[in-house]
Design an enzyme around this catalytic site. Structure first.
Site, PDB file in Angstrom:
ATOM      1  N   ASN A   1       0.706 -10.167  -9.901  1.00  0.00           N
ATOM      2  CA  ASN A   1      -0.497 -10.754 -10.496  1.00  0.00           C
ATOM      3  C   ASN A   1      -1.570 -11.011  -9.452  1.00  0.00           C
ATOM      4  OD1 ASN A   1       1.010 -10.719 -12.765  1.00  0.00           O
ATOM      5  ND2 ASN A   1       1.415 -12.918 -12.838  1.00  0.00           N
TER       6      ASN A   1
ATOM      7  N   HIS B   1      -0.417  -6.855  -5.406  1.00  0.00           N
ATOM      8  CA  HIS B   1      -1.594  -6.147  -5.908  1.00  0.00           C
ATOM      9  C   HIS B   1      -2.906  -6.862  -5.596  1.00  0.00           C
ATOM     10  CE1 HIS B   1       1.103  -3.891  -9.044  1.00  0.00           C
ATOM     11  NE2 HIS B   1       1.154  -3.352  -7.838  1.00  0.00           N
TER      12      HIS B   1
HETATM   13  C1  BJW Z   1       6.021 -12.116 -21.442  1.00  0.00           C
HETATM   14  C2  BJW Z   1       5.295 -13.149 -22.038  1.00  0.00           C
HETATM   15  C3  BJW Z   1       5.802 -14.461 -21.898  1.00  0.00           C
HETATM   16  C4  BJW Z   1       4.236 -11.290 -22.383  1.00  0.00           C
HETATM   17  N1  BJW Z   1       6.939 -14.660 -21.230  1.00  0.00           N
HETATM   18  N2  BJW Z   1       7.155 -12.348 -20.803  1.00  0.00           N
HETATM   19  C5  BJW Z   1       6.371   6.759  -8.847  1.00  0.00           C
HETATM   20  C6  BJW Z   1       6.575   6.104  -7.632  1.00  0.00           C
HETATM   21  C7  BJW Z   1       5.505   5.474  -6.974  1.00  0.00           C
HETATM   22  C8  BJW Z   1       4.232   5.494  -7.509  1.00  0.00           C
HETATM   23  C9  BJW Z   1       4.024   6.143  -8.703  1.00  0.00           C
HETATM   24  C10 BJW Z   1       5.078   6.781  -9.355  1.00  0.00           C
HETATM   25  N3  BJW Z   1       4.580   7.334 -10.476  1.00  0.00           N
HETATM   26  C11 BJW Z   1       3.262   7.073 -10.541  1.00  0.00           C
HETATM   27  C12 BJW Z   1       2.885   6.352  -9.486  1.00  0.00           C
HETATM   28  C13 BJW Z   1       1.500   5.863  -9.239  1.00  0.00           C
HETATM   29  C14 BJW Z   1       1.141   4.535  -9.847  1.00  0.00           C
HETATM   30  C15 BJW Z   1       2.070   4.136 -10.982  1.00  0.00           C
HETATM   31  O1  BJW Z   1       3.002   3.379 -10.827  1.00  0.00           O
HETATM   32  N4  BJW Z   1       1.773   4.619 -12.181  1.00  0.00           N
HETATM   33  C16 BJW Z   1       2.554   4.323 -13.382  1.00  0.00           C
HETATM   34  C17 BJW Z   1       1.661   4.507 -14.580  1.00  0.00           C
HETATM   35  C18 BJW Z   1       3.791   5.182 -13.411  1.00  0.00           C
HETATM   36  N5  BJW Z   1       1.158   3.546  -8.776  1.00  0.00           N
HETATM   37  C19 BJW Z   1       0.133   3.403  -7.958  1.00  0.00           C
HETATM   38  O2  BJW Z   1      -0.881   4.097  -8.032  1.00  0.00           O
HETATM   39  C20 BJW Z   1       0.281   2.346  -6.890  1.00  0.00           C
HETATM   40  N6  BJW Z   1      -0.003   2.853  -5.617  1.00  0.00           N
HETATM   41  C21 BJW Z   1       0.726   3.838  -5.064  1.00  0.00           C
HETATM   42  O3  BJW Z   1       1.675   4.355  -5.639  1.00  0.00           O
HETATM   43  O4  BJW Z   1       0.306   4.184  -3.795  1.00  0.00           O
HETATM   44  C22 BJW Z   1       0.827   5.370  -3.225  1.00  0.00           C
HETATM   45  C23 BJW Z   1      -0.130   6.493  -3.578  1.00  0.00           C
HETATM   46  C24 BJW Z   1      -1.264   6.653  -2.796  1.00  0.00           C
HETATM   47  C25 BJW Z   1      -2.148   7.704  -3.104  1.00  0.00           C
HETATM   48  C26 BJW Z   1      -1.908   8.521  -4.210  1.00  0.00           C
HETATM   49  C27 BJW Z   1      -0.779   8.324  -5.002  1.00  0.00           C
HETATM   50  C28 BJW Z   1       0.122   7.288  -4.677  1.00  0.00           C
HETATM   51  C29 BJW Z   1      -0.725   1.223  -7.122  1.00  0.00           C
HETATM   52  C30 BJW Z   1      -0.531   0.524  -8.413  1.00  0.00           C
HETATM   53  C31 BJW Z   1      -1.598  -0.574  -8.578  1.00  0.00           C
HETATM   54  C32 BJW Z   1      -1.522  -1.245  -9.930  1.00  0.00           C
HETATM   55  N7  BJW Z   1      -2.648  -2.059 -10.107  1.00  0.00           N
HETATM   56  C33 BJW Z   1      -2.772  -2.848 -11.329  1.00  0.00           C
HETATM   57  C34 BJW Z   1      -4.232  -3.323 -11.453  1.00  0.00           C
HETATM   58  C35 BJW Z   1      -4.538  -4.445 -10.456  1.00  0.00           C
HETATM   59  C36 BJW Z   1      -5.946  -4.860 -10.504  1.00  0.00           C
HETATM   60  C37 BJW Z   1      -6.336  -5.555 -11.783  1.00  0.00           C
HETATM   61  O5  BJW Z   1      -5.728  -6.565 -12.149  1.00  0.00           O
HETATM   62  O6  BJW Z   1      -7.271  -5.091 -12.414  1.00  0.00           O
HETATM   63  O7  BJW Z   1      -1.870  -3.965 -11.279  1.00  0.00           O
HETATM   64  S1  BJW Z   1      -2.229  -1.968 -12.769  1.00  0.00           S
HETATM   65  C38 BJW Z   1      -1.588  -3.385 -13.605  1.00  0.00           C
HETATM   66  O8  BJW Z   1      -0.182  -3.174 -13.854  1.00  0.00           O
HETATM   67  C39 BJW Z   1      -1.701  -4.546 -12.607  1.00  0.00           C
HETATM   68  C40 BJW Z   1      -0.339  -5.198 -12.761  1.00  0.00           C
HETATM   69  O9  BJW Z   1      -0.036  -5.950 -11.596  1.00  0.00           O
HETATM   70  C41 BJW Z   1       0.562  -4.036 -12.992  1.00  0.00           C
HETATM   71  C42 BJW Z   1       1.866  -4.394 -13.652  1.00  0.00           C
HETATM   72  O10 BJW Z   1       1.668  -4.893 -14.943  1.00  0.00           O
HETATM   73  P1  BJW Z   1       2.604  -6.063 -15.501  1.00  0.00           P
HETATM   74  O11 BJW Z   1       2.420  -7.283 -14.711  1.00  0.00           O
HETATM   75  O12 BJW Z   1       3.985  -5.561 -15.643  1.00  0.00           O
HETATM   76  O13 BJW Z   1       1.925  -6.354 -16.930  1.00  0.00           O
HETATM   77  P2  BJW Z   1       2.212  -5.680 -18.361  1.00  0.00           P
HETATM   78  O14 BJW Z   1       1.077  -6.021 -19.240  1.00  0.00           O
HETATM   79  O15 BJW Z   1       2.546  -4.249 -18.243  1.00  0.00           O
HETATM   80  O16 BJW Z   1       3.531  -6.403 -18.885  1.00  0.00           O
HETATM   81  C43 BJW Z   1       3.545  -7.762 -19.278  1.00  0.00           C
HETATM   82  C44 BJW Z   1       4.959  -8.109 -19.729  1.00  0.00           C
HETATM   83  O17 BJW Z   1       5.022  -9.487 -20.023  1.00  0.00           O
HETATM   84  C45 BJW Z   1       5.400  -7.364 -20.999  1.00  0.00           C
HETATM   85  O18 BJW Z   1       6.698  -6.796 -20.758  1.00  0.00           O
HETATM   86  C46 BJW Z   1       5.496  -8.462 -22.052  1.00  0.00           C
HETATM   87  O19 BJW Z   1       6.532  -8.242 -22.995  1.00  0.00           O
HETATM   88  C47 BJW Z   1       5.781  -9.678 -21.208  1.00  0.00           C
HETATM   89  N8  BJW Z   1       5.358 -10.986 -21.741  1.00  0.00           N
HETATM   90  N9  BJW Z   1       4.203 -12.631 -22.691  1.00  0.00           N
HETATM   91  C48 BJW Z   1       7.618 -13.607 -20.738  1.00  0.00           C
HETATM   92  N10 BJW Z   1       5.161 -15.556 -22.474  1.00  0.00           N
END
Ligand code: BJW
Ligand code: ZN
Length: 244
Positions: free
Chosen positions: A100, A117
């Site tokens: 977060n 992040h």
């Molecule tokens: C509750 C609840 C309650 C609700 N109680 N629970 C394989 C290996 C490595 C990398 C990759 C890969 N495949 C693809 C990639 C690239 C990419 C990636 O992962 N993509 C995916 C789509 C697969 N990753 C990247 O690009 C990362 N960098 C990287 O890999 O660098 C190397 C590289 C360099 C150059 C080229 C290529 C690679 C960087 C990732 C950065 C993510 N940034 C964000 C935005 C931040 C800024 C902003 O806030 O605007 O970070 S994306 C967004 O998702 C944010 C979050 O931190 C992140 C995770 O989300 P989170 O926290 O899990 O939220 P939700 O909404 O998904 O889930 C909420 C949960 O809560 C749900 O499950 C609900 O059920 C639950 N819930 N109420 C308990 N009361």
């Protein structure tokens, strides 16, 4: 709320605990999550806003989106989930590893926090890398210019395709390797490399517990999955320890 006996036993034996948190832990503070029906990205496409090219193409729109979210975050407070994690420090060596950017673990006063992040309250100049606190630009509606070199200022968050802060990630990974229990709280666990943290913890012997209102990509890999809101489940887990 009844818990598995195994959890009680693991808590008895544990000295070091990692909380790996995501947007769901802040949902009860009123901050929208990213994915899911009410998620931020139902309204806005991540590829349009959460990457550097989007920022270059549409600086003011991206800036405005972050200002909008800062506004929400500044008007919220840590909830029972964040606060309970701080209380765990009375009994264990606690590390918070969070995806977060909302600053709520800091505001709850957790001692050891690794922000994978970034943090929405900080900005930096893309040219000379000078850092600015959010307050320096107050309610600026357009992307501000660096006071030193005139470069564009962006939020200090990690966008898609960008590397995570290496030093912070390494330290977080080390803690994951050393912990006895890793709680995975309120994350869909689909964003890498962050989502490797709980997997690493388990590989190195930690007991892995998920707390989420839904099933996620990691549910089938955890030792124990607890369905519920983090602000309700975490205080109940703390009660197990307090009752000892
Ligand atoms: C509750 C609840 C309650 C609700 N109680 N629970 C394989 C290996 C490595 C990398 C990759 C890969 N495949 C693809 C990639 C690239 C990419 C990636 O992962 N993509 C995916 C789509 C697969 N990753 C990247 O690009 C990362 N960098 C990287 O890999 O660098 C190397 C590289 C360099 C150059 C080229 C290529 C690679 C960087 C990732 C950065 C993510 N940034 C964000 C935005 C931040 C800024 C902003 O806030 O605007 O970070 S994306 C967004 O998702 C944010 C979050 O931190 C992140 C995770 O989300 P989170 O926290 O899990 O939220 P939700 O909404 O998904 O889930 C909420 C949960 O809560 C749900 O499950 C609900 O059920 C639950 N819930 N109420 C308990 N009361
Ligand atoms: Zn500059």
């Amino acid at each position: 709320m009844e818990f598995d006996k195994e959890l009680t036993k693991k808590l008895d034996e544990a000295s070091s605990i990692v909380f790996f948190t995501g947007a769901g832990i802040s949902a009860e503070s009123g901050i929208p999550t990213f994915r899911g029906d009410e998620g931020l990205w139902k309204k806005v496409k991540p590829q349009e806003l959460a990457n550097f090219d989007a920022f270059l193409r549409n600086q003011d729109m991206v800036w405005e989106w972050y200002q909008y979210r800062r506004n929400i975050m500044n008007n919220t407070k840590p909830n029972a989930g964040h606060k309970t994690i701080v209380e765990f420090e009375k009994y264990f060596d606690v590390t918070v590893i969070t995806q977060n950017v909302d600053n709520l673990h800091r505001r709850a006063k957790s001692k050891t926090i690794f922000e994978l992040h970034g943090n929405i309250e900080r900005n930096f100049c893309i040219e000379c890398k000078t850092f600015y606190n959010h307050n320096e630009f107050g309610s600026a509606k357009r992307t501000p210019k660096c006071k030193k070199c005139g470069g564009m200022v962006r939020p200090d968050v990690v966008w898609f395709g960008e590397n995570l802060p290496q030093d912070i990630f390494n330290k977080a990974e080390q803690k994951a390797k050393e912990c006895d229990i890793c709680f995975v709280v309120g994350t869909s666990a689909v964003i890498f490399p962050a989502a490797n943290i709980p997997i690493t913890a388990k590989q190195y012997g930690a007991y892995l517990v998920e707390i989420n209102v839904e099933q996620t990509d990691i549910t089938s890999s955890v030792d124990y999955s607890i369905k519920g809101k983090s602000g309700e489940v975490l205080p109940k887990i703390l009660d197990i320890i307090k009752d000892k």
